[in-house]
Design a protein around this motif. Structure first.
Motif, PDB file in Angstrom:
ATOM      1  N   ALA A 151       1.005  -1.839  -0.151  1.00  0.00           N
ATOM      2  CA  ALA A 151      -0.364  -0.777   0.045  1.00  0.00           C
ATOM      3  C   ALA A 151       0.811   1.343  -0.213  1.00  0.00           C
ATOM      4  CB  ALA A 151      -0.899   0.081   1.430  1.00  0.00           C
ATOM      5  N   GLY A 152       1.902   0.793   0.861  1.00  0.00           N
ATOM      6  CA  GLY A 152       2.741   2.867   0.882  1.00  0.00           C
ATOM      7  C   GLY A 152       3.631   2.794  -0.561  1.00  0.00           C
ATOM      8  N   THR A 153       3.964   2.169  -1.446  1.00  0.00           N
ATOM      9  CA  THR A 153       5.127   1.873  -2.204  1.00  0.00           C
ATOM     10  C   THR A 153       3.818   2.456  -2.877  1.00  0.00           C
ATOM     11  OG1 THR A 153       6.289   0.202  -1.920  1.00  0.00           O
ATOM     12  CG2 THR A 153       6.655   0.976  -3.953  1.00  0.00           C
ATOM     13  N   LEU A 155       0.515   4.247  -2.820  1.00  0.00           N
ATOM     14  CA  LEU A 155       0.874   5.894  -2.166  1.00  0.00           C
ATOM     15  C   LEU A 155       2.063   6.549  -2.807  1.00  0.00           C
ATOM     16  CD1 LEU A 155      -1.170   4.901   0.899  1.00  0.00           C
ATOM     17  CD2 LEU A 155      -1.630   6.015  -0.637  1.00  0.00           C
ATOM     18  N   ALA A 156       2.842   6.136  -2.704  1.00  0.00           N
ATOM     19  CA  ALA A 156       4.143   6.897  -2.481  1.00  0.00           C
ATOM     20  C   ALA A 156       4.308   7.576  -3.822  1.00  0.00           C
ATOM     21  CB  ALA A 156       5.304   5.977  -2.010  1.00  0.00           C
ATOM     22  N   ALA A 157       4.267   6.584  -4.800  1.00  0.00           N
ATOM     23  CA  ALA A 157       4.219   7.181  -6.300  1.00  0.00           C
ATOM     24  C   ALA A 157       2.822   7.881  -7.157  1.00  0.00           C
ATOM     25  CB  ALA A 157       3.656   5.724  -7.018  1.00  0.00           C
ATOM     26  N   GLN A 158       1.635   7.842  -5.266  1.00  0.00           N
ATOM     27  CA  GLN A 158       0.806   8.397  -6.672  1.00  0.00           C
ATOM     28  C   GLN A 158       1.618  10.196  -5.582  1.00  0.00           C
ATOM     29  OE1 GLN A 158      -3.173   6.929  -4.765  1.00  0.00           O
ATOM     30  NE2 GLN A 158      -4.147   9.305  -4.522  1.00  0.00           N
ATOM     31  N   ASP A 159       1.730  10.150  -4.179  1.00  0.00           N
ATOM     32  CA  ASP A 159       2.375  11.023  -3.661  1.00  0.00           C
ATOM     33  C   ASP A 159       2.782  12.236  -4.660  1.00  0.00           C
ATOM     34  OD1 ASP A 159       2.305   9.622  -0.492  1.00  0.00           O
ATOM     35  OD2 ASP A 159       0.415  10.630  -1.566  1.00  0.00           O
ATOM     36  N   LEU A 160       3.693  11.378  -4.658  1.00  0.00           N
ATOM     37  CA  LEU A 160       5.233  12.063  -5.904  1.00  0.00           C
ATOM     38  C   LEU A 160       4.493  12.479  -7.544  1.00  0.00           C
ATOM     39  CD1 LEU A 160       8.154   9.711  -4.926  1.00  0.00           C
ATOM     40  CD2 LEU A 160       7.839  11.802  -4.503  1.00  0.00           C
ATOM     41  N   ASP A 161       3.234  11.725  -7.933  1.00  0.00           N
ATOM     42  CA  ASP A 161       3.176  12.304  -8.942  1.00  0.00           C
ATOM     43  C   ASP A 161       2.277  13.335  -8.701  1.00  0.00           C
ATOM     44  OD1 ASP A 161       2.372   8.768 -10.356  1.00  0.00           O
ATOM     45  OD2 ASP A 161       4.188  10.184 -10.986  1.00  0.00           O
ATOM     46  N   GLY A 183      -2.610  13.838   2.957  1.00  0.00           N
ATOM     47  CA  GLY A 183      -3.351  12.298   2.423  1.00  0.00           C
ATOM     48  C   GLY A 183      -3.072  11.313   4.020  1.00  0.00           C
ATOM     49  N   ASP A 184      -2.755  11.844   4.696  1.00  0.00           N
ATOM     50  CA  ASP A 184      -1.865  10.387   5.881  1.00  0.00           C
ATOM     51  C   ASP A 184      -3.626  11.291   6.780  1.00  0.00           C
ATOM     52  OD1 ASP A 184       1.072  11.619   7.057  1.00  0.00           O
ATOM     53  OD2 ASP A 184       0.096   9.810   5.239  1.00  0.00           O
ATOM     54  N   LEU A 187      -6.340   9.915   4.446  1.00  0.00           N
ATOM     55  CA  LEU A 187      -6.173   7.644   4.145  1.00  0.00           C
ATOM     56  C   LEU A 187      -6.481   7.059   5.410  1.00  0.00           C
ATOM     57  CD1 LEU A 187      -4.841   5.252   2.916  1.00  0.00           C
ATOM     58  CD2 LEU A 187      -3.070   5.803   3.895  1.00  0.00           C
TER      59      LEU A 187
END
Lengths: 224, 224
Positions: A151-153, A155-161, A183-184, A187
């Motif tokens: 999930a974290g991976t 979400l991290a991609a989404q966050d950076l995008d 975001g936190d 979520l």
């Protein structure tokens, strides 16, 4: 506008605004007389940022100051700004000397193929949670981590995008500053909604929720 | 054991333990003289639970009391206990009357095929975050929610399986009581680790991290 209007438009009480001014979180207004200042749209926007970081993010005044400082530094790369925000958000978590928990965390990041950064706030935070789980006797807790990594991976991609999709660098910096915190919180709320939904269905003996498309319904028979 | 040993073994200062005793979070010890009490393993365990909820979860004393109360109620189903814990963890978030944010949240849960429970803490929490995002001008924030739903659904299934995998009902209740709080903290830390990893690689112009299996390495050239 005067401070009373600033307060009315943001919902932040006047004494709180004055506190933020004293603490340097808000720049001073333009003095129109010894005891009166005027504020503009920039103050309004800044005050809203501060409130989001304090009320949604629960950040300390010092942490908010760090985050705003990162926003204002024209030399700062997005990557470094994110680092500043991450540190501020992590707060002053107590470090623990639980070696087993440290090892569990190290094994976890290695298993994911991530760098081992034992001095980083995020790593220390994870060690702290694992130490607490051990303390209470939740021995199977570390087994949850791999699911969190998936999930974290994503979400991290989404966050950076999301950061990189901002139209200007200033806008991107703001997403960095506030997006993490919002975001936190979002979520956590969504996860609770999903848990509630799943728990209700399992409790009723229904199957797990599938894809989208179920009709909207108000759940009058739920006890709250 | 006496209170000093209870303090030593848990790391909780004696005045704090006495505070928890006064607040009813810890049952009284067995009085061996008018001014001295003895405590057992059950007190030790209980104190560790309290500390986890307060320090990791940031729960108020009242919220901790609610959670522990749910733990001790033999009639309580797991489903209802989870509801109690969710409410306690959500805290007293301010409700907002931002109708646009409320509509965004309603559209979101409908799109996911979830029940519309506008009075629930989780829904109110989501509305609150969306209202804050609108306030700051992060107009594209709602578009992040669908990604959160995917992650949230996977995590919710994992959370419930974790609860149901406990060997006894008492153990399951404990997972319900503390697992939520530890899980949210662990996920936040893991998400930060993933973001850091991805940001570092993008910053270096590397490709996104793939699956597991990359060799372990200490990142000496990172600035922290």
């Amino acid at each position: 506008m005067r401070i009373a209007e600033l307060s009315r438009r943001t919902g932040v009480p006047v004494p709180t605004i004055k506190y933020y001014l004293r603490e340097g979180l808000l720049p001073a207004g333009e003095l129109t007389s010894p005891n009166q200042a005027r504020y503009g749209e920039a103050h309004l926007h800044r005050l809203r940022l501060v409130r989001a970081l304090v009320e949604v993010g629960g950040l300390s005044i010092a942490a908010v100051r760090d985050v705003l400082g990162a926003l204002e530094d024209p030399e700062k790369s997005l990557h470094k700004a994110m680092g500043t925000v991450e540190t501020a958000v992590a707060g002053t978590g107590a470090t623990t000397d639980d070696e087993v928990a440290h090892e569990q965390a190290r094994e976890f990041v290695t298993r994911q193929g991530w760098g081992y950064r034992p001095r980083s706030d995020a790593f220390q935070s994870l060690v702290s949670v694992l130490a607490t789980a051990r303390d209470i006797g939740l021995d199977s807790f570390p087994a949850q981590l791999d699911g969190y990594a998936r999930a974290g991976t994503a979400l991290a991609a989404q966050d950076l995008d999301y950061v990189l999709s901002a139209p200007t660098k200033d806008a991107a910096m703001e997403v960095v500053a506030v997006g993490t915190v919002l975001g936190d919180a979002a979520l956590a709320a969504v996860r609770r909604l999903a848990r509630r939904e799943m728990s209700v269905r399992r409790d009723r003996g229904e199957r797990e929720p599938g894809g989208p498309g179920s009709p909207e319904r108000e759940c009058a028979d739920d006890d709250r």
